[in-house]
Design a protein around this motif. Structure first.
Motif, mmCIF file in Angstrom:
data_model
loop_
_atom_site.group_PDB
_atom_site.id
_atom_site.type_symbol
_atom_site.label_atom_id
_atom_site.label_comp_id
_atom_site.label_asym_id
_atom_site.label_seq_id
_atom_site.Cartn_x
_atom_site.Cartn_y
_atom_site.Cartn_z
ATOM 1 N N GLU A 68 -74.936 17.985 -91.348
ATOM 2 C CA GLU A 68 -73.801 18.805 -91.554
ATOM 3 C C GLU A 68 -73.797 19.491 -92.799
ATOM 4 O O GLU A 68 -74.858 19.461 -93.847
ATOM 5 N N TYR A 69 -73.456 20.837 -93.012
ATOM 6 C CA TYR A 69 -73.463 21.604 -94.229
ATOM 7 C C TYR A 69 -72.052 20.996 -95.028
ATOM 8 O O TYR A 69 -70.855 21.105 -94.583
ATOM 9 N N LEU A 70 -72.544 20.123 -96.013
ATOM 10 C CA LEU A 70 -71.334 19.321 -96.701
ATOM 11 C C LEU A 70 -70.222 20.191 -97.380
ATOM 12 O O LEU A 70 -69.021 19.553 -97.025
ATOM 13 N N MET A 71 -70.598 21.173 -97.832
ATOM 14 C CA MET A 71 -69.478 21.983 -98.496
ATOM 15 C C MET A 71 -68.495 22.488 -97.663
ATOM 16 O O MET A 71 -67.259 22.353 -97.689
ATOM 17 N N TRP A 72 -69.106 23.118 -96.337
ATOM 18 C CA TRP A 72 -68.169 23.461 -95.422
ATOM 19 C C TRP A 72 -67.325 22.614 -94.585
ATOM 20 O O TRP A 72 -66.076 22.725 -94.131
ATOM 21 N N GLN A 73 -67.897 21.387 -94.261
ATOM 22 C CA GLN A 73 -67.350 20.291 -93.671
ATOM 23 C C GLN A 73 -66.223 19.859 -94.611
ATOM 24 O O GLN A 73 -65.043 19.397 -94.193
ATOM 25 N N ASP A 74 -66.537 19.685 -96.065
ATOM 26 C CA ASP A 74 -65.458 19.151 -96.840
ATOM 27 C C ASP A 74 -64.283 20.138 -96.784
ATOM 28 O O ASP A 74 -63.010 19.859 -96.835
ATOM 29 N N THR A 75 -64.419 21.423 -96.761
ATOM 30 C CA THR A 75 -63.454 22.483 -96.960
ATOM 31 C C THR A 75 -62.564 22.358 -95.594
ATOM 32 O O THR A 75 -61.389 22.621 -95.721
ATOM 33 N N THR A 76 -63.184 22.389 -94.387
ATOM 34 C CA THR A 76 -62.406 22.499 -93.404
ATOM 35 C C THR A 76 -61.684 21.165 -93.113
ATOM 36 O O THR A 76 -60.286 21.285 -92.907
ATOM 37 N N ALA A 77 -62.168 20.225 -93.770
ATOM 38 C CA ALA A 77 -61.394 18.529 -93.490
ATOM 39 C C ALA A 77 -60.004 18.801 -94.417
ATOM 40 O O ALA A 77 -58.870 18.576 -94.255
ATOM 41 N N SER A 78 -60.371 19.351 -95.691
ATOM 42 C CA SER A 78 -59.160 19.490 -96.724
ATOM 43 C C SER A 78 -58.196 20.448 -96.326
ATOM 44 O O SER A 78 -56.917 20.284 -96.225
ATOM 45 N N LEU A 79 -58.830 21.594 -95.535
ATOM 46 C CA LEU A 79 -57.758 22.736 -95.531
ATOM 47 C C LEU A 79 -56.856 22.257 -94.087
ATOM 48 O O LEU A 79 -55.627 22.716 -94.112
ATOM 49 N N GLN A 80 -57.527 21.569 -93.409
ATOM 50 C CA GLN A 80 -56.766 21.285 -92.207
ATOM 51 C C GLN A 80 -55.638 19.922 -92.687
ATOM 52 O O GLN A 80 -54.407 19.937 -92.223
ATOM 53 N N ARG A 81 -55.919 19.123 -93.508
ATOM 54 C CA ARG A 81 -54.911 18.069 -93.967
ATOM 55 C C ARG A 81 -53.741 19.085 -94.707
ATOM 56 O O ARG A 81 -52.466 18.757 -94.765
ATOM 57 N N LEU A 82 -54.414 19.882 -95.633
ATOM 58 C CA LEU A 82 -53.294 20.752 -96.356
ATOM 59 C C LEU A 82 -52.440 21.547 -95.471
ATOM 60 O O LEU A 82 -51.177 21.597 -95.634
ATOM 61 N N GLY A 83 -52.829 22.093 -94.398
ATOM 62 C CA GLY A 83 -52.171 23.116 -93.486
ATOM 63 C C GLY A 83 -51.047 22.366 -92.797
ATOM 64 O O GLY A 83 -50.067 22.518 -92.706
ATOM 65 N N ILE A 84 -51.286 20.949 -92.315
ATOM 66 C CA ILE A 84 -50.439 20.296 -91.647
ATOM 67 C C ILE A 84 -49.595 19.824 -92.498
ATOM 68 O O ILE A 84 -48.136 19.829 -92.115
ATOM 69 N N GLY A 85 -49.768 19.247 -93.628
ATOM 70 C CA GLY A 85 -49.048 18.752 -94.775
ATOM 71 C C GLY A 85 -47.866 19.904 -94.994
ATOM 72 O O GLY A 85 -46.648 19.380 -94.997
ATOM 73 N N VAL A 86 -48.464 20.701 -95.569
ATOM 74 C CA VAL A 86 -47.488 21.811 -96.088
ATOM 75 C C VAL A 86 -46.597 22.289 -94.988
ATOM 76 O O VAL A 86 -45.613 22.690 -94.870
ATOM 77 N N GLY A 87 -47.309 22.741 -93.632
ATOM 78 C CA GLY A 87 -46.570 23.085 -92.569
ATOM 79 C C GLY A 87 -45.381 22.198 -92.064
ATOM 80 O O GLY A 87 -44.173 22.837 -91.718
ATOM 81 N N VAL A 88 -45.637 20.533 -92.107
ATOM 82 C CA VAL A 88 -44.810 19.901 -91.501
ATOM 83 C C VAL A 88 -43.445 19.875 -92.744
ATOM 84 O O VAL A 88 -42.375 19.931 -92.489
ATOM 85 N N ALA A 89 -43.773 19.796 -94.114
ATOM 86 C CA ALA A 89 -43.184 20.006 -95.335
ATOM 87 C C ALA A 89 -42.162 21.078 -95.121
ATOM 88 O O ALA A 89 -40.920 21.012 -95.136
ATOM 89 N N ALA A 90 -42.693 22.228 -94.766
ATOM 90 C CA ALA A 90 -41.880 23.615 -94.655
ATOM 91 C C ALA A 90 -40.802 23.480 -93.567
ATOM 92 O O ALA A 90 -39.819 24.089 -93.937
#
Length: 271
Positions: A68-90
């Motif tokens: 895998e391309y680690l930086m993009w893999q890490d970015t995708t994983a973090s943004l997915q968690r952030l998006g779900i968390g902030v979306g549910v919170a909002a």
């Protein structure tokens, strides 16, 4: 003219805004050159060439183990968690905040609980979340939700209560029931304020995300930073921190743009 009444021209304002960043870069570059001149293998303040090489390795070369391309893999994983968390919170903030703000009966029962939840240090209950929800994705998302939702709930409720009382009286005079008051008067006016609340919550949300990933994760921006710190890999850590900062700025500006496009009347009022 008094200093408080002097407004810089656009060019001057741009220059003043960029100046601190330029000074920081120059200061870092000078310190890095001095350290590398004394010790070419120094890891504390890597030079531009070292960081560029690290970014190339992390973002544009396949990892030997995972492919895998680690930086993009890490970015995708973090943004997915952030998006779900902030979306549910909002979403929770919108529903609970509206009800707390517009319905006195709900406010009497829910407002004390929301206030109490907003006072709990989210990182203090992280071990509890790991025990209850496990070490998977749910615990990380729940930390973001618990850390940001109560504050946004209180903010939305306060904004609802600040709506002009005349509007509430007029819409009831026209025969609106409670549901119509919520959906036709309060909801349209509170949505742009909710976006502002989400923007203000992004900083804490990133903090909770990085903390959760650092403790229990196999991928993510926070996970990678705390993984490579064992090797003092500042050439990776500094670009990752800059990348997180850039992502946060982009997300904030996209929300700001969405607010302007969707609710021009709100921004025309000087918000």
């Amino acid at each position: 003219m008094r200093l408080i009444n002097r407004h810089p021209a656009r060019t001057t304002a741009l220059f003043l805004g960029l100046l601190p960043f330029v000074l920081i870069v120059l200061l870092y570059g000078t310190a890095s050159q001095e350290r590398l001149a004394n010790n070419p293998n120094d890891k504390l303040l890597p030079g531009l060439e070292q960081m560029t090489s690290a970014v190339n390795r992390m973002a544009f070369q396949e990892d030997r183990r995972s492919g895998e391309y680690l930086m993009w893999q890490d970015t995708t994983a973090s943004l997915q968690r952030l998006g779900i968390g902030v979306g549910v919170a909002a979403s929770l903030a919108l529903v609970v905040g509206l009800l707390n703000g517009i319905l006195p009966v709900v406010r009497a029962g829910m407002a004390p609980l929301v206030s109490a939840l907003s006072m709990i240090p989210p990182l203090a209950i992280l071990p509890i979340l790991f025990i209850v929800f496990g070490l998977g994705e749910l615990s990380k998302v729940m930390l973001i939700v618990i850390g940001t939702a109560p504050i946004m709930m209180r903010d939305v409720a306060q904004r609802v209560r600040e709506l002009p009382q005349e509007q509430l009286i007029k819409i009831q005079t026209l025969g609106a029931n409670s549901w119509q008051v919520v959906t036709r008067m309060a909801l349209p006016q509170v949505l742009p304020r909710l976006i502002d609340a989400v923007r203000l919550s992004l900083g804490p949300a990133w903090l909770f995300l990085i903390a959760a990933e650092a403790i229990a994760s196999e991928q993510g921006l926070g996970y990678r930073i705390f993984l490579v710190r064992r090797y003092l890999a500042m050439d990776v850590i500094i670009p990752y921190v800059l990348w997180i900062t850039l992502l946060a700025i982009v997300i904030d500006q996209l929300l700001r743009l969405a607010n302007r496009r969707l609710f021009p009347w709100y921004n025309a009022g000087g918000h």
